[in-house]
Every structure is written in structure tokens, then in C-alpha cells.
Scaffold this active site. Structure first.
Site, mmCIF file in Angstrom:
data_model
loop_
_atom_site.group_PDB
_atom_site.id
_atom_site.type_symbol
_atom_site.label_atom_id
_atom_site.label_comp_id
_atom_site.label_asym_id
_atom_site.label_seq_id
_atom_site.Cartn_x
_atom_site.Cartn_y
_atom_site.Cartn_z
ATOM 1 C CD GLU A 96 83.837 9.519 -34.361
ATOM 2 O OE1 GLU A 96 84.778 8.849 -34.793
ATOM 3 O OE2 GLU A 96 83.083 9.164 -33.425
ATOM 4 C CG ASP A 97 80.968 13.694 -35.906
ATOM 5 O OD1 ASP A 97 80.943 12.719 -35.139
ATOM 6 O OD2 ASP A 97 81.538 14.759 -35.634
#
Ligand code: MN
Length: 742
Positions: A96-97
């Protein structure tokens, strides 16, 4: 190097040390022996997470990596999960990051881990970054769950850590996340048998959604702690003595009830804290051989009930028939000294571990091997199969689905028998019709009634524990609208809705043909645009409803003048949500800041009557402007979790100048019956305090009375003063704020 640069270097060095310290504490918390291979894998996951989050910080200002380490530690220590889950906890936010992809994870950690991380990322996408309907997202989450339950388990660890650190979030997010937790995650944890996680999630949720009540209860629990400990010690003394004499090895834990369960009881029974009697429970955990488990538990039970009188209606034997999530325990509530009720739970060490850690306890030491052992997953599989049953029904919409799901979660279970003596589990409140659908869809659809314990009953008949049920069917029978009122199981609801939807669609097809003919007759194009105009004109939900209404002759196709309708200007009713100015019912100057606006129109919700000083939020309604609710409103949780995007942060203006406005609030009073009570109360309220009463009702029964007074007050302080005043004059009474029943 400048001084500033120096201090940055020093801080980074300190942080590096702290990160390593936390990582080592994670390793220590893993309670099974790690192979070298597993140690390497966990280290690789840590290194990957460290690199992926290297420049990120949490809202608290701390390095981001603290979060995945904490999540992995919860997985290891509190749920007892194995290496795969610990690895997934560490890297759950990586894709996600950062620029790392699922492919990277797959290369480094293999297919299974990649799948779980993918599932976690997907949940995150739908949950954390959109404001759309939570129910639909929840459905998606459960779809990914069917691949591997560990997706949900790690997600629960993630949510638990986020709840523990919720303090640093903004108020609006606190409310949203806390409500969602109460609405979805706590029931999910419960269903998976994770009792500790469940009650911590619940307590943390109300810490933010009902700040005042939470503070009050935890304060009162703390204040009485010493006295309670003394009471418990005295209570268990004779039990210990007898257990020792019987040569049973055991440990006894005394524990207060969770704040959430106390608050729930206060609300359900309309009582103040002081009247919640079974504030505590004790647990006797016997150290027992596998073949002696049941008899040891019952021996302990008879020892306890020899000393203290049990309440027979509150004895539960979950050992003979465990709950469907695997829970085993013997429960009873007994009358302790001074007439206090104490809940006693009796179980073996194995049962206790299972109860605290849920199914995960079965997997301990097992998930390093390929796959999960079958017996361990059997219970979860049954549960998943039921959920898939509902999910597989493509036409059920998300909200209906969520209702069905929640129904399955909250109901307690009953056990009934088929004519052959097979045992079936059903939720409490299930009817003969539920039972019929449980057996087979065909049996349910054709059900006309049943014989329960050889007595003829209708299909709406509510079943009781131990009933023997024989279903009667007829070929001519088919599901009807009103059947939905008779059933509580997700399966029956889904099947009936499905049938009704199908038959409605068939009817609608006929209606569509009729309408089409009418269009042709008037030489108007039968196109979506025109159909939608009719939908709006007749104020029906959809074109399907329109066709159906025509088929059922609720709208007569013959008399329809389509051209007339189309030429009229029709106001669009259901445009995208838009704040419509509503009359400000308080008709005073604004006391509330809605969002960041000082003059946005609002009105106070009638379901909870907020007064200044209450924790509040705004809810954007369609057509009625912003409604202000208390965060403790009975409707708040469902509003906030289903319509998070319509929540608007609101707060009372902080004015030093006293406003002229008065707000309606309810006060409940319970006491011993007394002739002069009404005049005494109105004397205190109206004369001494100068508070206007709107209504007062007093009901007395058997020497006690319950009164409900609605008063106009300035704010919470004013109300508190009023309550304190009444208490002072009548120390024997219970006086507390209560929602006015609308
Ligand atoms: Mn996370």
C-alpha cells in the site's frame, strides 16, 4: 555539523535503537520454537518493512515501523498465530505505502504470504481510502476472507493496534473508526472466538463514541476496586477450601465485567451503574486430563453451588454442546454474600486457551506446516460455508447482506431435533420456517406448517431449545412477502428474498410489455430517459418497481396519459445528496459550529435530544439539513459506520455569554414510593432551580416508583446541577439522565 543537524542525528540514532528493541521484543513474544528458516523469514520481513516505511511517520510523530511491529506482536502474543501471520503483520502495509509490489512479496516470501498481503491491501483500499458504503466494503472483505482466514486475523490485529493508538487521530476519524469497529470488527472477533480482542475493541470503541459514559464507568469501577477485590477474596475462600479437599488442581481468576458490557446492561435495562448487580465474574480453570474434563468441571460446579445458591435460569452448559464458534465452558450465576450476584465460569485449561484465543489457539505451532490442519479449521469452515452461502447469492445487495450477517452474529443459539433425532443449531428466535429452510430450500419453499413435539403449529411458530420438529409441505405452497417477518436466519431470508425478487421480475416483465404498448399507442419513444421520468412522477424506487406496479394494476396502463406526464416539469426528488436548508427548529441563534461553518443550518435530532456540553456529530440528511445527534445516540453507530461520508464534525460554540436557549432533556428517578413525591420534585426543579418542566410522569408499583421528567436546561452542567440537587434532597433515590422516548 550544526547543532540542529546534530540533534537530528542523535534522534535518529535513538530511534534506530528503539526500533531494534521493539523488534527483539516481538521475537521474544513468539512462544513456539522457531526453525532457522523461520527466523530468517521473519528477519527478511522486518528488513523489508523497515525499508518500505523508512521515511514515514505515524500521526503521533513516531516512526511508522512501530505500527507493523506492534501488529505482528499482537498476532504472535495475543492471538498465538504462527510465522506466516507474523510475517504478514510486519509487511501488511508495504504494498500500500511503497513501490514494492505483490510480485516482490511473492518472490521473497512465496505464494501464500503474497495472497494474504494482497487480501489485506484490498481491504485497505476499500476500507480506509474510500468513503463509500461500508456494507459493500464489508462484503468485499468477506469475499477475500474465504481464501484464508488469516487475512481477517491479521486485519483484526491491525485494527486493534489502530484502536489502541486512536488518541492521536482527529475527532471525525475517531468517531468513524470507533463506530466501524463496534459495528463490524468486534462482532467479527466474537464470531472467531477471540473474546479478549472483542472486548478490548468494544471498550476502546465506546471510549471514543461515548466519552462521558466511558469515563464515568471506569471511574466508578476504579473507585470500588479495593472493596471489590476484598469481596471476591472472601467469596472464593470457601470454594478454594473445598476444591483442595477434592484434590482438584485449579486456578481462579476474578475479573470485572468489561465497561462495554456494563454500559450495555445499563442501557438495555434502563438502570444506573449502581444497579448493575453482577459487576464481576470469577473463572475457575481446572487442570484436567482430557478424559476427565467434563466430570472435573461438573465437580467444581457442584462445589460452588453447594456453597452459594445458583440462579437456575442462568446456568449454561457449553461443554456438552459447545457454541458453533467452538466455545466450551460451564456458566452459572450464584448469590454471593450480601445478596450480590456473581457470575461463575468453570472450564479446563484447554477450554480457557481456546476461549481466549479462539480458533487461532488450534493453529498454534501448526501454521508453519503446509496448510492448516483440518480438524482445527472445521468450525471456521462451517461458518465460512454459511457466509459463502449468502455471498454466492449475487442479487442480494450489500446492506441486506450485512443485516443478514449481523443477525447471524448476535443471536444466541438453540438446539432442535429432526424426527430422526439429528441435532440442528439455529439462532434463538428461529421459527419452524427457518428450520424448514435449514433442511433444504425446497422444504422451506413448500412449508405449510409443522408438528412440534407432535403438536400442530403454524410456520411462524418460534422454536424452543430441545423441540422436535417435523415439517409439513404442500406442492401448491410458495414463499410470500409476509414470510420475511417469520424468519431470522440468513439462509431463509436470502432464499425467500430471492424467490420474491424472481417472481417480481417475472411480473415486471409483463408490466413492461403493457407499458411499452401504451408508449407505442401515444407514439412516444420507449427509452430509458422517458421511463425514468415516469419513475420520478410516480415516486417509485426503480423502473422494475414501475413495471411491477403496472403489472399489478396499481398503475393502470390503459388510463395512463404518458404525453401529459412527460410534458410536465417534474422536480427531481433523489438528486445526489445535497444539504437542503431546513427550518432551524431551535429558532435561536446558532449554538453549534457545523463543520467549519458558523452559519450552516441544523436541527437537533429528536432521538437523542443533545444539549450543550454533550459530545455531538452532524449527519447530513436528504431534505432536512444537518441533524445533530449525540455520539451516544442509539442510532449513532449505524449512521456513522454505514454513512461515514455524511458525517460532519460539529461542536458547541464555546461562548462565555450565556445563551437564552433552553434544551430539552430527560431525567429518570427511581425510589421508594412516597405520597408527596411529585410536589417535592417540582418544588426542587421549578422553584429552587428555576427550571421549566415540560412533563412529569410517575409510575408506582409494589412500593417503588419510577419517574420520568422532561426539563428545559441550558447545558450539561445545568442538568448535572439539577440532578445533584435532587439527590441531595432525596439521598435514597437514583437520579440520572435518560433519553426521552420519542
Ligand atoms: Mn496497518
Amino acid at each position: 555539523m550544526s547543532e540542529v543537524e546534530m540533534s537530528v542525528v542523535v534522534r535518529e540514532e535513538l530511534e534506530r535503537k528503539e526500533i531494534l528493541k521493539r523488534y527483539k521484543s516481538l521475537l521474544r513474544s513468539i512462544r513456539h520454537e522457531l526453525t532457522n528458516e523461520q527466523k530468517k523469514t521473519i528477519r527478511a520481513a522486518f528488513d523489508l518493512a523497515l525499508d518500505a516505511h523508512k521515511d514515514m511517520r505515524r500521526k503521533t510523530g513516531e516512526p511508522y515501523i512501530y505500527h507493523p511491529i506492534a501488529v505482528a506482536k499482537i498476532a504472535a502474543q495475543e492471538i498465538g498465530l504462527g510465522t506466516t501471520s507474523i510475517v504478514c503483520g510486519l509487511i501488511h502495509d508495504v504494498v500500500e505505502d511503497s513501490d514494492y509490489t505483490i510480485q516482490d512479496i511473492k518472490r521473497k516470501f512465496g505464494e501464500k504470504t503474497a495472497k494474504i498481503v494482497d487480501g489485506l491491501t484490498k481491504i485497505k483500499e476499500v476500507f480506509d481510502h474510500t468513503d463509500s458504503m461500508q456494507a459493500e466494503n464489508f462484503r468485499k472483505m468477506l469475499l477475500t476472507l474465504s481464501d484464508d482466514v488469516r487475512v481477517i486475523l491479521v486485519k483484526l490485529c491491525d485494527r486493534l493496534h489502530n484502536m489502541r493508538t486512536l488518541e492521536s487521530m482527529g475527532r471525525k476519524n475517531q468517531l468513524k473508526i470507533a463506530s466501524e469497529t463496534l459495528f463490524l470488527y468486534a462482532p467479527l472477533a466474537h464470531r472467531l472466538g477471540l473474546y479478549n480482542v472483542k472486548s478490548e475493541l468494544e471498550d476502546l470503541s465506546i471510549k471514543y463514541t461515548q466519552r462521558e459514559a466511558y469515563k464515568e464507568i471506569s471511574h466508578k469501577l476504579n473507585a470500588k476496586k479495593a472493596a471489590r477485590d476484598r469481596y471476591i477474596r472472601k467469596f472464593i475462600e470457601p470454594i478454594k477450601k473445598k476444591l483442595d479437599e477434592a484434590n482438584i488442581k485449579y486456578t481462579i481468576k476474578g475479573r470485572p465485567k468489561s465497561i462495554y458490557s456494563i454500559l450495555k446492561k445499563m442501557n438495555q435495562q434502563d438502570i444506573p451503574f449502581e444497579q448493575v448487580f453482577d459487576l464481576f465474574a470469577i473463572r475457575i480453570i481446572v487442570d484436567s486430563l482430557a478424559e476427565k474434563e467434563k466430570s472435573d468441571c461438573w465437580t467444581a460446579y457442584s462445589i460452588v453451588t453447594d456453597i452459594y445458591k445458583p440462579n437456575p435460569s442462568r446456568t449454561r452448559d457449553w461443554i456438552t454442546t459447545p457454541k458453533s464458534n467452538g466455545y466450551e465452558s460451564l456458566h452459572t450465576t450464584v448469590m454471593g454474600n450480601d445478596g450480590k450476584w456473581v457470575e461463575v465460569q468453570i472450564r479446563t485449561e484447554r477450554m480457557d486457551e481456546l476461549a481466549e484465543k479462539g480458533y487461532a489457539a488450534h493453529w498454534k505451532y501448526k501454521d508453519s506446516k503446509e496448510g492448516i490442519e483440518n480438524e482445527a479449521q472445521a468450525g471456521v469452515d462451517g461458518w465460512l460455508a454459511r457466509i459463502k452461502d449468502i455471498l454466492d447469492n449475487p442479487s442480494s445487495n450489500a446492506l441486506e447482506f450485512l443485516d443478514d450477517f449481523k443477525l447471524q452474529l448476535i443471536h444466541e443459539e438453540i438446539f432442535v431435533f429432526t424426527p430422526n433425532g439429528d441435532l440442528k443449531k439455529l439462532p434463538k428466535g428461529a421459527s419452524t420456517l427457518d428450520f424448514a429452510f435449514e433442511i433444504h430450500t425446497q422444504v422451506g419453499s413448500k412449508c405449510i406448517g409443522a408438528k412440534v413435539n407432535n403438536r400442530l403449529v403454524p410456520l411462524s411458530h418460534t422454536l424452543a431449545n430441545g423441540d422436535q420438529v417435523e415439517i409439513l409441505t404442500s406442492e401448491k405452497q410458495h414463499p410470500r412477502d409476509e414470510w420475511l417477518q417469520y424468519v431470522v436466519t440468513g439462509k431463509a431470508i436470502a432464499r425467500i428474498r430471492n424467490y420474491l425478487r424472481e417472481s417480481k421480475r417475472e411480473a415486471a416483465d409483463k408490466g413492461k410489455e403493457l407499458l411499452k404498448k401504451r408508449f407505442h399507442k401515444e407514439k412516444i419513444e420507449f427509452v430509458e430517459d422517458n421511463i425514468q421520468k415516469l419513475v420520478r412522477y410516480f415516486k417509485v424506487q426503480s423502473s422494475l418497481d414501475l413495471f411491477y406496479s403496472v403489472a399489478k394494476e396499481l398503475i393502470s396502463a390503459d388510463k395512463l396519459q404518458i404525453s401529459n406526464i412527460l410534458n410536465k416539469k417534474i422536480a427531481t426528488a433523489a438528486a445526489p445528496i445535497k444539504v437542503v436548508t431546513a427550518p432551524n427548529t431551535s429558532n435561536k441563534k446558532n449554538e453549534i459550529v457545523v463543520g467549519d461553518e458558523y452559519d450552516l443550518p441544523y436541527s437537533l435530532a429528536k432521538c437523542c435530544n443533545p444539549i450543550p456540553g454533550d459530545d455531538i456529530f452532524g449527519f447530513i440528511t436528504i431534505g432536512e439539513g444537518v441533524k445533530i445527534h449525540r455520539t451516544s445516540c442509539p442510532n449513532a453507530v449505524s449512521l456513522m459506520s454505514n454513512y461515514g461520508y455524511r458525517i460532519i464534525k460539529s461542536q458547541w460554540k464555546n461562548t462565555m455569554v450565556k445563551t437564552e436557549s433552553r434544551f430539552l432533556a430527560g431525567v429518570k428517578i427511581i425510589g421508594i414510593d412516597d405520597v408527596g413525591i411529585v410536589s417535592s420534585l417540582s418544588e426542587i426543579i421549578s422553584k429552587n432551580m428555576g427550571v421549566n418542566m415540560k412533563a412529569i410522569t410517575i409510575e408506582s408499583h409494589e412500593g417503588t416508583f419510577e419517574g420520568m421528567i422532561s426539563v428545559f436546561v441550558e447545558d450539561t452542567k445545568h442538568l448535572d446541577d439539577l440532578i445533584a440537587n435532587i439527590k441531595q434532597k432525596h439521598p435514597m433515590m437514583d437520579v440520572f439522565r435518560m433519553e426521552l422516548k420519542a
